[in-house]
Write a protein that holds these residues in place. Structure first.
Motif, PDB file in Angstrom:
ATOM      1  N   THR A   6     -31.009  -9.933  89.523  1.00 15.29           N
ATOM      2  CA  THR A   6     -30.289 -10.696  88.492  1.00 15.29           C
ATOM      3  C   THR A   6     -31.198 -11.716  87.827  1.00 15.29           C
ATOM      4  O   THR A   6     -31.233 -11.836  86.588  1.00 15.29           O
ATOM      5  N   ARG A   9     -33.802  -9.881  85.591  1.00 12.88           N
ATOM      6  CA  ARG A   9     -33.217  -9.357  84.363  1.00 12.88           C
ATOM      7  C   ARG A   9     -32.915 -10.463  83.362  1.00 12.88           C
ATOM      8  O   ARG A   9     -33.252 -10.358  82.167  1.00 12.88           O
ATOM      9  N   GLU A  10     -32.312 -11.581  83.815  1.00 12.27           N
ATOM     10  CA  GLU A  10     -31.969 -12.664  82.912  1.00 12.27           C
ATOM     11  C   GLU A  10     -33.211 -13.393  82.395  1.00 12.27           C
ATOM     12  O   GLU A  10     -33.222 -13.905  81.286  1.00 12.27           O
ATOM     13  N   ARG A  11     -34.276 -13.446  83.218  1.00 13.58           N
ATOM     14  CA  ARG A  11     -35.524 -14.047  82.733  1.00 13.58           C
ATOM     15  C   ARG A  11     -36.103 -13.245  81.580  1.00 13.58           C
ATOM     16  O   ARG A  11     -36.555 -13.801  80.559  1.00 13.58           O
ATOM     17  N   ARG A  13     -34.399 -11.285  79.582  1.00 15.10           N
ATOM     18  CA  ARG A  13     -33.525 -11.477  78.420  1.00 15.10           C
ATOM     19  C   ARG A  13     -33.816 -12.795  77.706  1.00 15.10           C
ATOM     20  O   ARG A  13     -33.703 -12.895  76.487  1.00 15.10           O
ATOM     21  N   ILE A  62     -28.520 -19.402  83.115  1.00 15.16           N
ATOM     22  CA  ILE A  62     -27.329 -18.830  83.756  1.00 15.16           C
ATOM     23  C   ILE A  62     -26.804 -19.809  84.795  1.00 15.16           C
ATOM     24  O   ILE A  62     -27.510 -20.724  85.223  1.00 15.16           O
TER      25      ILE A  62
END
Length: 253
Positions: A6, A9-11, A13, A62
């Motif tokens: 998670t 992936r968010e990094r 994005r 996040i």
């Protein structure tokens, strides 16, 4: 999807590299990379792993709390507040100096002795009474000698007394976990302060605080703003009494 997947992936994005995340969180690149691969052995323990997860999550934009809860479920639950205080307070407690009030009784007794001694000396030194009486009989009475007023004891200026009790206020700039304890270790608050929130506590003699993110809060001690006590991601333990803050406690915003 795991915690590391998670975060990775968010990094991506957010358009950030591991190096950029490391610079912004002050967490080593090897630790960031290990967390993204669900390897928490380089964090130095579960307590620090939770702090690193929170720091990385905030930088990439996040909410860190679901990830922290997932970490707790996989690694034995959240830390107990008592053990956190026991781990940090003995090593990083703020030294305090004892202030003593002036001894007014001794000062007034000394002043009284000086006044009485001066009066005795004045009486004994005026032994020419017979000669003065003879002058009054033989001629014009001599003018009476001017009396010398006894000196008044100076009154020392009282020093400023310490603040009554301890009053602590925390203003959260970012979401930060804190543990607040009062006299005799009594728990006043344990939990996460939401970003933008303000909380205040008071005690008679002492307040001890464990701050999970030293750069995430502003600390106000007895009405005086001492700013953020540390850098982002740093875990701090602070202890305050009615005589605080000291000049060296004040930090820049």
């Amino acid at each position: 999807m795991s915690i590391g997947e998670t975060l990775a992936r968010e990094r991506e994005r957010a358009g950030l590299t591991i190096t950029e995340v490391s610079l912004r969180t002050r967490v080593r690149e090897t630790v960031v990379s290990g967390i993204e691969h669900d390897d928490f052995t380089t964090c130095g323990g579960n307590f620090y792993a939770r702090g690193h997860i929170r720091s990385i999550a905030r930088v990439i934009g996040i909410d860190p709390e679901p990830l922290v809860r997932e970490f707790d479920e996989a690694h034995g639950g959240a830390p107990q507040p008592v053990s956190a205080v026991a781990a940090f307070e003995p090593e990083t407690s703020v030294p305090l100096r004892e202030r003593r009030s002036p001894n007014w009784t001794a000062a007034m007794a000394l002043a009284l002795v000086l006044v009485v001694g001066y009066g005795i000396f004045h009486v004994l030194s005026g032994g020419g009474g017979e000669h003065h009486a003879a002058q009054q009989v033989a001629g014009t009475p001599a003018a009476p000698a001017p009396s010398t007023p006894a000196p008044r004891p100076s009154t020392p200026t009282p020093k400023a007394t310490p603040h009554k009790g301890v009053q602590i206020k925390l203003k959260a700039r970012r979401a930060t976990w804190v543990d607040v304890r009062g006299d005799k270790g009594r728990s006043l608050f344990t939990g996460t302060l939401a970003a933008g929130s303000t909380r205040a506590w008071s005690a008679r003699k002492v307040i001890s605080i464990v701050i999970g993110n030293g750069g995430g809060v502003r600390v106000i001690v007895n009405g005086r703003d001492i700013g953020a006590p540390g850098a982002s991601g740093n875990v701090l333990t602070m202890r305050f009494t009615p005589s605080d803050p000291k000049p060296q406690d004040t930090q820049s915003a």
